[in-house]
Scaffold this motif. Structure first.
Motif, mmCIF file in Angstrom:
data_model
loop_
_atom_site.group_PDB
_atom_site.id
_atom_site.type_symbol
_atom_site.label_atom_id
_atom_site.label_comp_id
_atom_site.label_asym_id
_atom_site.label_seq_id
_atom_site.Cartn_x
_atom_site.Cartn_y
_atom_site.Cartn_z
ATOM 1 N N ASN A 342 0.820 -1.217 0.000
ATOM 2 C CA ASN A 342 0.000 0.000 0.000
ATOM 3 C C ASN A 342 0.851 1.263 0.000
ATOM 4 O OD1 ASN A 342 -2.129 -1.743 0.272
ATOM 5 N ND2 ASN A 342 -2.188 -1.560 2.495
ATOM 6 N N ALA A 440 -4.111 0.052 -2.251
ATOM 7 C CA ALA A 440 -2.910 0.343 -3.029
ATOM 8 C C ALA A 440 -3.241 0.778 -4.456
ATOM 9 C CB ALA A 440 -2.004 -0.877 -3.066
ATOM 10 N N VAL A 441 -4.530 0.828 -4.794
ATOM 11 C CA VAL A 441 -4.945 1.156 -6.164
ATOM 12 C C VAL A 441 -5.313 2.637 -6.244
ATOM 13 C CG1 VAL A 441 -6.607 0.653 -8.002
ATOM 14 C CG2 VAL A 441 -5.795 -1.191 -6.510
ATOM 15 N N ALA A 442 -4.655 3.355 -7.150
ATOM 16 C CA ALA A 442 -4.954 4.780 -7.332
ATOM 17 C C ALA A 442 -6.405 4.955 -7.745
ATOM 18 C CB ALA A 442 -4.024 5.385 -8.378
ATOM 19 N N HIS A 445 -7.619 4.277 -11.230
ATOM 20 C CA HIS A 445 -7.583 2.902 -11.731
ATOM 21 C C HIS A 445 -8.683 2.028 -11.128
ATOM 22 C CE1 HIS A 445 -3.923 3.712 -13.825
ATOM 23 N NE2 HIS A 445 -3.176 3.839 -12.741
ATOM 24 N N GLY A 499 1.425 -4.996 -13.812
ATOM 25 C CA GLY A 499 2.024 -3.714 -13.459
ATOM 26 C C GLY A 499 2.740 -3.083 -14.633
ATOM 27 N N GLY A 521 -1.501 -5.370 -5.333
ATOM 28 C CA GLY A 521 -0.882 -4.055 -5.407
ATOM 29 C C GLY A 521 -1.664 -3.051 -6.212
ATOM 30 N N LYS A 522 -0.960 -2.357 -7.105
ATOM 31 C CA LYS A 522 -1.508 -1.173 -7.745
ATOM 32 C C LYS A 522 -2.500 -1.482 -8.855
ATOM 33 C CE LYS A 522 2.413 -0.823 -10.958
ATOM 34 N NZ LYS A 522 3.554 0.019 -11.382
#
Length: 605
Positions: A342, A440-442, A445, A499, A521-522
């Motif tokens: 994160n 952890a995801v903007a 997104h 990613g 993650g992202k």
């Protein structure tokens, strides 16, 4: 006294109501199990002789005298897991402390402990989830000799702590403390590690450079320092009152670590039926403790594996929770920690910033934790678990923990959170129900509408990535990865690949009935999709080219496909679970056949 948040009380009340019959049956069972003190007094002479034959000296005399409480040690020690290697000498520390405190400790049994970090992308990963059940049964076997008045459970990592706890809860009449070993010191930063993995995924560096990077990250004894399932386990054991306060993140091989281990032995002796503080584990793990665990997990962006494990743990204590409970709490519990994946920090940074004492204090002050709970230290969180252990003149003391964060880039108070809601979401729609970790995801997104590209294995995704077939906006669908299909392996191999695509500017997401764990993650990843494909869940009907819409904020997951209602489910063509034999997988066929749906913990119990 701070009033509880309305959402916390509402969710807790409905869990209590939902669990009335099953919880009552569980408590009745453990009350019936509590017999004479010491427990071994019911054994025949032959039984007792067998139970003491492995002992020598004063311990053997003490066991036979029927005056001293006996601690059963259940350990996950092995040399394959850096987190568990320090347990090698813990039994000696515990035994000596028990003797000094007027008790005895006996190594009751070992449980298996496999490492997902070693088995990722390999056949062994298909045994990983069900190793939890194996560990639970092994714990029960260790404690079933009726020689013990209390237990100490030594375990840290992914399935090991849930398995130990599920097993220990079958002996809910026994006081039990969980004994951690602590994280390794920080090595290569998690941010740099992730970048190097992505470079390897696109062929920019070779295997030797990648191995050197990984060896700098995972370099010594102790728990891996990123905030995955292992460290989420430690947070949960502490917030649910099964650790001594502040025990979770103290490094191995330090005087403070040894002092905490010895104190766990002394403390559990005080909790036996002989004394005035009898505290069986079945009373510690109640509805409020489970809710506290969910809140702590959400507030720190913890592992998605616990949408399975906490459900299975709760069920072992007669408590019924579901993903709606996680989702409802996540919408009001603030995100207070930024720990990789994160953020860039690791658990050592988190601990230094104020750690568990600060987190517990700020959640209590904001009304997000139940204070009136039974713990192994006493009957409230606010007094015991807002303190930190210290060695003062070689004496173990607990002092008041920090009232302010020492690093607001890593840990914040509930009055100034990183975001106003928690780290997990329930998403549902025409594709079923699943979990997404959004901490952890903007924000940009978290919503995507794109064509599906369907695979039946993560190897297929790798091959398509290598060909360049994924260089576009897409929703990667990986199915037949559920508990019934192949044991629900974690799909970490996909993280660097997706990613890379996101970094190229493509809108991408993953949807699977498998797992991604605490390393999610992202890239937005909907996991544990239920019903799973092998049980004819909607994911089995998806075809490449179907338009999938994921809106994590709104909690929606839908497909736009022609003739959807009449479309038939597909069956696995390649890498089907029936074709995958060897590496012990055939031994777990009965587990796969019996596994409950993901929302019920994917458990066989």
């Amino acid at each position: 006294m701070t009033s509880l948040h309305t959402r916390l009380t509402n969710v807790t009340d409905r869990i209590i109501e939902r669990s009335k019959a099953t919880r009552h049956a569980y408590l009745t069972r453990i009350e019936d199990a509590q017999g004479q003190f010491p427990a071994r007094s019911v054994l025949s002479c032959a039984n007792l002789a067998h139970g003491t034959a492995g002992f020598e000296g004063q311990d053997k005399i003490a066991i036979r005298a029927m005056q001293h409480p006996n601690i059963g040690i259940v350990s996950a020690y092995n040399e394959m897991l850096s987190a568990h290697a320090p347990y090698r000498n813990f039994a000696d520390v515990i035994k000596q402390a028990a003797r000094e405190a007027g008790g005895v400790a006996q190594f009751a049994g070992g449980v298996p402990a496999m490492c997902d970090g070693i088995t990722q992308g390999n056949a062994g990963m298909e045994l990983s989830l069900f190793s939890r059940e194996t560990i639970a049964m092994s714990t029960a076997i260790a404690l079933t000799h009726n020689m013990f008045d209390a237990a100490l459970c030594l375990g840290i990592c992914d399935k090991i702590v849930p398995g130990l706890l599920i097993g220990a809860l079958q002996f809910g009449h026994l006081p039990t403390i969980f004994v951690p070993a602590g994280p390794m010191t920080s090595g290569l930063s998690n941010d740099e590690k992730a970048k190097i993995r992505q470079q390897f995924a696109i062929g920019a560096i070779g295997r030797e450079e990648l191995l050197n990077s990984e060896a700098r990250a995972y370099h010594s004894h102790g728990t891996c320092t990123f905030y995955g399932t292992a460290n989420s386990n430690q947070l949960l054991m502490e917030i649910m009152g099964l650790h001594l306060p502040g025990a979770a993140f103290v490094h191995p091989y330090t005087p403070l670590r040894d002092a905490l281990t010895a104190e766990a032995a002394r403390r559990v002796l005080q909790l036996t039926a002989k004394g005035s503080q009898y505290t069986p584990i079945g009373r510690v793990i109640n509805e409020k403790a489970i809710v506290n665990g969910i809140v702590a997990l959400l507030s720190t962006g913890g592992s998605t594996n616990h949408t399975l494990h906490l459900v299975a743990i709760a069920r072992a204590a007669g408590i019924i929770i579901d993903w709606n409970d996680f989702d409802d709490l996540s919408r009001v519990v603030p995100l207070l920690a930024k720990i990789y994946p994160n953020g860039k920090a690791d658990v050592n940074d988190y601990h230094a910033a104020g750690g568990m004492a600060f987190l517990t204090r700020t959640l209590l002050e904001a009304g997000f934790l139940h204070d009136d709970v039974t713990t192994v230290s006493g009957n409230n969180l606010s007094y015991y678990y807002t303190r930190e252990p210290k060695l003062v003149n070689s004496k173990l003391l607990w002092i008041d923990g920090s009232r302010e964060s020492h690093n607001k880039d890593v840990l914040r108070s509930a009055t100034e959170p990183f975001q106003m809601d928690g780290g997990l979401r329930l998403v549902q729609g025409s594709l079923g129900r699943g979990i997404i970790k959004i901490s952890a995801v903007a924000l940009r997104h978290r919503s995507i509408t794109a064509p599906a590209i369907v695979f039946d294995s993560q190897e297929g995704v790798q091959a398509a990535f290598d060909r360049g077939d994924l260089d576009r906006d897409c929703v990667v669908v990986v199915r037949f990865q559920g508990a019934r299909a192949n044991g629900m392996p974690e799909l970490h191999q996909l993280t660097p690949l997706l990613g890379v695509l996101q970094d190229k500017g493509f809108s991408v997401a993953l949807i699977t009935d498998g797992r991604m764990s605490g390393a999610s993650g992202k890239v937005p990843a909907v996991i544990h999709l239920s019903p799973e494909a092998l049980l004819n869940g909607p994911i089995s009907k998806v075809r490449s080219g179907d338009i999938i819409t994921l809106d994590a904020e709104a909690g929606k997951l839908d497909v736009d496909a022609a003739e959807w209602a009449s479309r038939m489910s597909e069956k696995p063509i390649i890498h089907s679970y029936q074709d995958k034999l060897g590496f012990g997988r055939e031994l777990f066929g009965i587990f796969r056949a019996a596994a409950l749906p993901a929302e019920q913990g994917a458990s066989v119990f």
